[in-house]
Write a protein that holds these residues in place. Structure first.
Motif, mmCIF file in Angstrom:
data_model
loop_
_atom_site.group_PDB
_atom_site.id
_atom_site.type_symbol
_atom_site.label_atom_id
_atom_site.label_comp_id
_atom_site.label_asym_id
_atom_site.label_seq_id
_atom_site.Cartn_x
_atom_site.Cartn_y
_atom_site.Cartn_z
ATOM 1 N N ASP A 1 1.137 3.686 -2.767
ATOM 2 C CA ASP A 1 0.397 5.539 -2.406
ATOM 3 C C ASP A 1 1.326 6.381 -2.660
ATOM 4 O O ASP A 1 0.854 6.922 -2.853
ATOM 5 C CB ASP A 1 -0.106 5.539 -0.898
ATOM 6 C CG ASP A 1 -1.422 4.625 -0.221
ATOM 7 O OD1 ASP A 1 -1.672 4.769 -0.687
ATOM 8 O OD2 ASP A 1 -0.590 4.544 1.166
ATOM 9 N N LYS B 1 0.973 -1.146 -0.080
ATOM 10 C CA LYS B 1 0.310 0.020 0.038
ATOM 11 C C LYS B 1 0.899 1.446 -0.110
ATOM 12 O O LYS B 1 -0.287 2.161 -0.562
ATOM 13 C CB LYS B 1 -1.236 0.082 1.400
ATOM 14 C CG LYS B 1 -2.442 1.161 0.974
ATOM 15 C CD LYS B 1 -2.822 1.233 2.557
ATOM 16 C CE LYS B 1 -4.029 2.826 2.554
ATOM 17 N NZ LYS B 1 -3.312 3.594 1.951
ATOM 18 N N GLN B 2 2.202 1.135 0.438
ATOM 19 C CA GLN B 2 2.612 2.496 0.514
ATOM 20 C C GLN B 2 3.297 2.763 -0.444
ATOM 21 O O GLN B 2 3.380 3.621 -1.002
ATOM 22 C CB GLN B 2 3.781 2.231 1.538
ATOM 23 C CG GLN B 2 4.935 2.944 2.308
ATOM 24 C CD GLN B 2 5.919 3.204 4.024
ATOM 25 O OE1 GLN B 2 5.053 1.976 3.513
ATOM 26 N NE2 GLN B 2 6.403 3.955 3.679
#
Length: 234
Positions: free
Chosen positions: A127, A123-124
């Motif tokens: 993002d 997710k990092q």
């Protein structure tokens, strides 16, 4: 329009643009009176014109742009003392696996690293705009296939994945960005390794033995703020 005037137009457009510009879009400046090959030649001449300055003209994945040279970063950081976000070893190893072996599934990454990958790691990276899901593997569960983005290439100052150095082992690939920072300062990678996590893959002994190693820090050449299988370019 003569060559000097054409270069001035290109120079002005690129300096005033906040994003890289592709050659096909630069042709609009001249109402398509200049061909792509001519514009490329003019851009290469502009690169030479700026060779001795603190700013350089480079080609990245999404086009051409002006950016500060790596040696100027020390001084520019004084205007913006905020540090870019720091990324853990797990994040950077996962990013390296995706970059070198894409498209890959989460299971592929876990096979290489030998540990379970936390969903927050992916997710990092998503993002930040460095990786994306480009499809699904036609197998049980249809797992997502991850690949790097053009934003990833732009942030590293690369025109294509072919410019990543070639390594023979998974361990060397996992440490690829550390080597990039050492071998090519123009990529502006502040290399370091945080203290080993319980899940981290063992890297090369010369790096793993470093006692006071900081965390990886990666920033865009243009903006000092937040920064197997044949690879596919996006």
């Amino acid at each position: 329009m003569n060559t000097v005037d054409a270069k001035r137009v290109l120079e002005t457009a690129l300096i005033c643009s906040h994003q890289p510009i592709q050659i096909r879009d630069l042709r609009v400046l001249f109402q398509d009176a200049l061909g792509a090959d001519t514009i490329r030649t003019l851009l290469e001449e502009l690169q030479l014109d700026w060779a001795q300055r603190g700013v350089e003209l480079v080609q990245v994945a999404t086009g051409w742009r002006f950016q500060s040279r790596p040696e100027m970063r020390e001084f520019l950081d004084r205007l913006n003392p905020e540090k870019p976000p720091k990324y853990s070893r797990a994040v950077m190893e996962t990013l390296a696996i995706i970059a070198y072996r894409q498209p890959v599934t989460r299971g592929d990454m876990e096979d290489v690293r030998g540990v379970t990958i936390n969903s927050l790691v992916l997710k990092q990276l998503e993002d930040r705009g460095w990786v994306e899901v480009i499809g699904h593997r036609e197998t049980v569960g249809r797992p997502s296939l991850y690949a790097t983005t053009r934003q990833f290439l732009d942030d590293l100052g690369l025109a294509s994945l072919d410019q990543l150095p070639v390594f023979d082992s998974a361990q060397a690939q996992a440490n690829a960005f550390a080597r990039l920072g050492e071998d090519d300062p123009s990529l502006q990678l502040d290399m370091g390794l945080e203290p080993t996590e319980s899940e981290a893959v063992a890297l090369e002994a010369s790096v793993a033995s470093s006692e006071d190693a900081p965390i990886f820090e990666l920033s865009s050449p243009r903006d000092p703020a937040p920064t197997g299988d044949a690879p596919n370019e996006h």
